[in-house]
Write an enzyme that holds these catalytic residues in place. Structure first.
Site, mmCIF file in Angstrom:
data_model
loop_
_atom_site.group_PDB
_atom_site.id
_atom_site.type_symbol
_atom_site.label_atom_id
_atom_site.label_comp_id
_atom_site.label_asym_id
_atom_site.label_seq_id
_atom_site.Cartn_x
_atom_site.Cartn_y
_atom_site.Cartn_z
ATOM 1 C CD GLU A 76 14.699 31.822 -21.799
ATOM 2 O OE1 GLU A 76 14.663 30.685 -21.766
ATOM 3 O OE2 GLU A 76 15.467 32.404 -22.632
ATOM 4 C CG HIS A 116 17.102 37.297 -23.115
ATOM 5 N ND1 HIS A 116 18.111 36.274 -22.520
ATOM 6 C CD2 HIS A 116 16.644 36.662 -24.212
ATOM 7 C CE1 HIS A 116 17.573 35.090 -23.090
ATOM 8 N NE2 HIS A 116 16.714 35.405 -24.117
ATOM 9 C CE LYS A 133 17.321 26.795 -22.052
ATOM 10 N NZ LYS A 133 16.543 28.182 -22.186
ATOM 11 C CG ASP A 180 5.510 12.952 -19.193
ATOM 12 O OD1 ASP A 180 6.370 13.361 -18.965
ATOM 13 O OD2 ASP A 180 5.545 11.561 -18.891
#
Ligand code: MEV
Length: 352
Positions: free
Chosen positions: A21, A310, A196, A212
């Site tokens: 993104e 966006h 998120k 990780d």
């Protein structure tokens, strides 16, 4: 991408980010720019303690088994510490977990390991596998699992930032952001999306530096639920003069030695771009980028929405995919954006 403008604990950083993104890199850089006028991010990280867990079952007398583990602590720690020169087991504690499947009890011997500048998983797992048979012999029980816990509650990073109300567009915008935060803090459906947005930053830096990121994700979401309800990992409030104060608290098991961080060429490059000297410095950066990312998202959501930014960046990607280079990227993407027609065919036509 590489995010710019980050000042963390008084030091300038360019931050490598691996993410699909593009707006995430742009938005993080923009937040970091706004944070500059108040000195940037102030971050800190706990020492690098992680737990290894050894599950013991089939015990006739669980209390006695706990006493045996405690009595043999020294020799068990000595065995564990034969695994690595740098990473050291500091403590071994036994605790009882209620078995919620059959209402029985599970004994867990937990090794507390100082991972220093490594993430620590391999060393801790080796230590646990070494101690498993010894604990089995000494307690007369049956050892099942021997594995680290990714819930890194002894490895918390925090970062704080102040945004001047004038730079955000005034008191109303600050209040709208606080209202957006209150919604996320109170409702798990919103909190998941809010978090998120934090993980957009946390994961992107983690991937770019060979961490990780699944371990980090798993721990972050468990930590978000630590009071029994899933909540935000960031909090926001207003200072006495009306500025916006942001804070993040997140478990971060990151390393700059061991694993692939010192082997994989891209991870090596990521760490080199950052110029970090310790795992805790990296944790301070990752936490700050998560906070910056979250602030950018809720600021956009509480004002003009996220789609404008966006779609502008998406149009640039499409323009490049259609073959535009140099100044043509801007021209083709701006035209598509103005015409509200962002797709490959339209980009090819404009380019032609
Ligand atoms: C998109 O990748 C992330 C956001 O949905 C985060 C949020 O809603 O806070 C914009």
């Amino acid at each position: 991408g590489v995010a710019t403008n980050f000042v963390i604990n008084g030091k300038d950083y360019l931050v490598p980010m691996a993410i699909e993104e593009p707006s995430v890199v742009a938005a993080g850089s923009h937040s970091a720019k706004l944070a500059k006028s108040t000195g940037g991010f102030k971050a800190s990280a706990d020492s690098s303690i992680m737990r290894g867990q050894i599950q013991v079952t089939n015990l006739l007398d669980i209390k006695n088994a706990m006493r045996i583990i405690s009595r043999n602590k020294r020799s068990l720690l000595t065995s564990a510490n034969s695994i690595s020169k740098n990473v050291k087991a500091l403590d071994l504690k036994a605790r009882v977990v209620k078995n919620e499947i059959d209402n029985g009890k599970i004994l867990v011997a937990e090794l507390y390991v100082d991972c220093k500048d490594s993430m620590g998983a391999n060393t801790i797992n080796s230590m646990c596998e070494l101690l498993g048979p010894e604990i089995e012999r000494k307690t007369n029980g049956k050892v099942i699992l021997k594995i680290l816990s990714n819930y890194a509650t002894e490895r918390i990073a925090t970062s704080k930032v102040t945004f001047k109300k004038e730079e955000l567009g005034g008191t109303e915008i600050v209040d709208r952001i606080l209202s957006a935060f209150a919604f996320a803090f109170s409702d798990p459906h919103r909190a998941v999306t809010h978090n998120k947005g934090i993980m957009n930053g946390v994961d992107a830096v983690s991937i770019a530096t060979g961490q990780d990121f699944r371990a980090i994700e798993a721990a972050a979401h468990a930590y978000a639920s630590r009071d029994g309800k899933y909540r935000t990992l960031t909090t926001y409030s207003k200072s006495s003069n009306g500025d916006l104060l942001g804070r993040i608290e997140i478990p971060l098991s990151v390393g700059i030695v061991g694993g692939i961080s010192t082997v994989h060429p891209v991870a090596k490059m990521g760490l080199k771009i950052l110029g970090v000297k310790s795992a805790s410095e990296l944790a301070c950066i990752v936490a700050s980028v998560g906070l910056a990312q979250n602030f950018a998202a809720i600021r956009a959501l509480a004002t003009e929405g996220i789609q404008k930014g966006h779609m502008k960046l998406h149009a640039k990607n499409i323009a490049v995919a259609a073959g535009a280079t140099g100044k043509l990227v801007e021209i083709v993407s701006d035209t598509m954006y103005r015409q509200s027609n962002i797709n490959l065919n339209s980009a090819r036509t404009i380019l032609h």
